[in-house]
Design a protein around this motif. Structure first.
Motif, PDB file in Angstrom:
ATOM      1  N   THR A  11      97.378  49.317  81.186  1.00 59.74           N
ATOM      2  CA  THR A  11      96.332  50.347  81.159  1.00 59.74           C
ATOM      3  C   THR A  11      94.963  49.688  81.184  1.00 59.74           C
ATOM      4  N   ARG A  12      94.043  50.300  81.897  1.00 58.43           N
ATOM      5  CA  ARG A  12      92.658  49.841  81.890  1.00 58.43           C
ATOM      6  C   ARG A  12      91.942  50.364  80.653  1.00 58.43           C
ATOM      7  N   ARG A  13      90.853  49.714  80.292  1.00 59.29           N
ATOM      8  CA  ARG A  13      90.089  50.131  79.126  1.00 59.29           C
ATOM      9  C   ARG A  13      89.398  51.465  79.412  1.00 59.29           C
ATOM     10  N   VAL A  14      89.591  52.411  78.525  1.00 66.62           N
ATOM     11  CA  VAL A  14      88.903  53.705  78.592  1.00 66.62           C
ATOM     12  C   VAL A  14      87.806  53.689  77.537  1.00 66.62           C
ATOM     13  N   TYR A  15      86.564  53.833  77.975  1.00 63.97           N
ATOM     14  CA  TYR A  15      85.428  53.726  77.066  1.00 63.97           C
ATOM     15  C   TYR A  15      85.140  55.031  76.333  1.00 63.97           C
ATOM     16  N   GLU A  16      85.496  56.151  76.950  1.00 61.42           N
ATOM     17  CA  GLU A  16      85.181  57.434  76.327  1.00 61.42           C
ATOM     18  C   GLU A  16      86.063  58.519  76.930  1.00 61.42           C
ATOM     19  N   ILE A  17      86.510  59.439  76.086  1.00 64.35           N
ATOM     20  CA  ILE A  17      87.278  60.600  76.546  1.00 64.35           C
ATOM     21  C   ILE A  17      86.536  61.850  76.098  1.00 64.35           C
ATOM     22  N   ARG A  18      86.208  62.694  77.057  1.00 67.45           N
ATOM     23  CA  ARG A  18      85.483  63.935  76.753  1.00 67.45           C
ATOM     24  C   ARG A  18      86.263  65.132  77.261  1.00 67.45           C
ATOM     25  N   PRO A  19      86.175  66.248  76.539  1.00 67.30           N
ATOM     26  CA  PRO A  19      86.806  67.468  77.063  1.00 67.30           C
ATOM     27  C   PRO A  19      86.054  67.967  78.291  1.00 67.30           C
ATOM     28  N   SER A  20      86.776  68.511  79.230  1.00 68.94           N
ATOM     29  CA  SER A  20      86.159  69.115  80.415  1.00 68.94           C
ATOM     30  C   SER A  20      86.837  70.459  80.650  1.00 68.94           C
ATOM     31  N   GLU A  21      86.362  71.178  81.627  1.00 68.87           N
ATOM     32  CA  GLU A  21      86.932  72.496  81.897  1.00 68.87           C
ATOM     33  C   GLU A  21      88.381  72.360  82.349  1.00 68.87           C
ATOM     34  N   GLY A  22      89.290  72.736  81.476  1.00 69.11           N
ATOM     35  CA  GLY A  22      90.705  72.686  81.808  1.00 69.11           C
ATOM     36  C   GLY A  22      91.351  71.338  81.656  1.00 69.11           C
ATOM     37  N   GLY A  23      90.650  70.346  81.056  1.00 72.40           N
ATOM     38  CA  GLY A  23      91.251  69.027  80.923  1.00 72.40           C
ATOM     39  C   GLY A  23      90.375  68.041  80.196  1.00 72.40           C
ATOM     40  N   ARG A  24      90.426  66.791  80.651  1.00 72.41           N
ATOM     41  CA  ARG A  24      89.668  65.714  80.017  1.00 72.41           C
ATOM     42  C   ARG A  24      88.983  64.847  81.086  1.00 72.41           C
ATOM     43  N   GLU A  25      87.867  64.236  80.682  1.00 75.54           N
ATOM     44  CA  GLU A  25      87.188  63.233  81.495  1.00 75.54           C
ATOM     45  C   GLU A  25      87.329  61.888  80.807  1.00 75.54           C
ATOM     46  N   LEU A  26      87.860  60.911  81.515  1.00 68.32           N
ATOM     47  CA  LEU A  26      88.061  59.566  80.979  1.00 68.32           C
ATOM     48  C   LEU A  26      87.080  58.624  81.678  1.00 68.32           C
ATOM     49  N   ARG A  27      86.178  58.042  80.902  1.00 66.62           N
ATOM     50  CA  ARG A  27      85.161  57.159  81.483  1.00 66.62           C
ATOM     51  C   ARG A  27      85.633  55.714  81.443  1.00 66.62           C
ATOM     52  N   LEU A  28      85.762  55.114  82.628  1.00 60.18           N
ATOM     53  CA  LEU A  28      86.091  53.704  82.770  1.00 60.18           C
ATOM     54  C   LEU A  28      84.802  52.934  83.055  1.00 60.18           C
ATOM     55  N   SER A  29      84.921  51.661  83.305  1.00 58.08           N
ATOM     56  CA  SER A  29      83.728  50.858  83.567  1.00 58.08           C
ATOM     57  C   SER A  29      83.078  51.206  84.890  1.00 58.08           C
ATOM     58  N   ASP A  30      83.863  51.690  85.850  1.00 57.18           N
ATOM     59  CA  ASP A  30      83.335  51.909  87.192  1.00 57.18           C
ATOM     60  C   ASP A  30      83.534  53.325  87.722  1.00 57.18           C
ATOM     61  N   ARG A  31      84.058  54.227  86.910  1.00 56.70           N
ATOM     62  CA  ARG A  31      84.323  55.580  87.397  1.00 56.70           C
ATOM     63  C   ARG A  31      84.633  56.517  86.233  1.00 56.70           C
ATOM     64  N   VAL A  32      84.628  57.801  86.530  1.00 54.12           N
ATOM     65  CA  VAL A  32      85.092  58.822  85.590  1.00 54.12           C
ATOM     66  C   VAL A  32      86.291  59.505  86.224  1.00 54.12           C
ATOM     67  N   VAL A  33      87.405  59.550  85.510  1.00 55.43           N
ATOM     68  CA  VAL A  33      88.632  60.160  86.021  1.00 55.43           C
ATOM     69  C   VAL A  33      88.843  61.494  85.304  1.00 55.43           C
ATOM     70  N   GLU A  34      88.997  62.561  86.073  1.00 53.75           N
ATOM     71  CA  GLU A  34      89.252  63.885  85.512  1.00 53.75           C
ATOM     72  C   GLU A  34      90.748  64.200  85.579  1.00 53.75           C
ATOM     73  N   LEU A  35      91.298  64.611  84.450  1.00 54.65           N
ATOM     74  CA  LEU A  35      92.707  64.974  84.375  1.00 54.65           C
ATOM     75  C   LEU A  35      92.849  66.358  83.758  1.00 54.65           C
TER      76      LEU A  35
END
Length: 332
Positions: A11-35
């Motif tokens: 797994t890559r390092r996840v710096y921050e997890i925030r709630p988003s509409e209908g899911g979560r936003e995971l902030r990596l060093s180079d991108r934000v992944v929405e799940l």
């Protein structure tokens, strides 16, 4: 026994997890992944499974998926950036390629370094002039302690162009602690009392870590220096804190002006470009060295966080001396 998937992926390092509409936003060093919530649950189960000794059958039951679909799920998580293949980064690179890699993580590192609650506390008005002053005292000590590690970095550099760049940096920085002395004098402190005071343990630890980095590898030292210089590239990154502190805690402008002068001088010297200049002289960095240098850079980030914590914990207590006096057998 671990499976091939468990051996091949991390797994890559996840710096921050925030709630988003209908899911979560995971902030990596180079991108934000929405799940979505379901996909976030899958990701959590896979992340817990990878370092375990469970088989694919156990994972598929936890996921509620057919076992044949598990490899494709893991590939999808890799494509999103949440997982990486163990063998993906095992290669050498040029100095400039390394700088590009460093540039992709610097902002995330700085966000992590300054994520301590101290900063939100100070910006929200829940801090104090005492905390602001204590932070300045420790900045004075750390900046003065540059004389303990910057000349060592020049001495430990083997390539002449890099040695010259490190020596030039030291020549431009060695006396910058006097800017913080000016600020502290504007706050009513006597120069002799500040000069004779002692730094907090984590202030000294930060300085000692820089000495360790210089002895380990000149690039380890230089990446740490680059992280510290990373906040001086734009006045907008530091103006709000000083201006807010002045408004909230009655800090006189005469105490803030020398800090601005110091930061502006760093911009004038273009110290934030120094790491790039150093890496221009590095033809190739083996994969193992790449890993070591990046690790030192991130350790510096962790040191900054702990340093901030030490400052807050000590100076928020009204009974603690300010500045700290050295140990004296007559008094102690």
């Amino acid at each position: 026994m671990t499976t091939t998937l468990q051996s091949n992926y991390r797994t890559r390092r996840v710096y921050e997890i925030r709630p988003s509409e209908g899911g979560r936003e995971l902030r990596l060093s180079d991108r934000v992944v929405e799940l979505g919530e379901r996909e976030f649950g899958w990701y959590q189960r896979v992340a817990s499974w990878l370092p375990s000794v469970q088989g694919v059958a156990e994972l598929s039951r936890d996921l509620g998926l057919d076992e044949a679909k598990v490899p494709r799920l893991i590939e999808t998580l890799e494509e999103s950036g949440l997982l990486y293949r163990v063998d993906a980064g095992a290669r050498s690179m040029t100095g400039l390629e390394f700088h590009e890699r460093f540039s992709t993580v610097l902002n995330s590192w700085l966000t992590e370094a300054f994520s301590h609650p101290f900063w939100e506390r100070m910006m929200s008005g829940r801090g104090s002039a005492r905390l602001f002053t204590g932070w300045l005292i420790e900045l004075y000590h750390y900046t003065k302690n540059a004389n303990r590690h910057m000349p060592l970095s020049a001495a430990c550099a083997h390539e002449k162009p890099i040695k010259q760049l490190r020596a030039k940096h030291y020549a431009e920085e060695w006396n910058h602690y006097h800017y913080f002395m000016k600020s502290l004098k504007a706050l009513g402190y006597k120069e002799v009392d500040i000069a004779d005071s002692v730094p907090l343990p984590m202030t000294l630890a930060l300085s000692n870590f820089m000495r360790q980095a210089a002895r380990e590898d000149i690039l380890c030292y230089s990446i740490c220096s680059a992280v510290l210089e990373g906040t001086t590239t734009d006045r907008r990154t530091y103006n709000p804190y000083y201006e807010k502190a002045a408004d909230l805690y009655g800090v006189p402008k005469a105490a803030v002006a020398p800090i601005y002068a110091h930061l502006d001088l760093d911009v004038q010297y273009q110290h934030s470009d120094l790491f790039h200049e150093i890496l221009e002289h590095v033809a190739e960095i083996p994969a193992a060295r790449v890993s070591t240098v990046l690790d030192y850079g991130h350790q510096l980030v962790e040191h900054i966080w702990m340093w901030t914590d030490n400052i807050e914990q000590f100076y928020q207590r009204e009974t603690n001396p300010m500045p700290r006096r050295p140990f004296d057998t007559r008094l102690d």
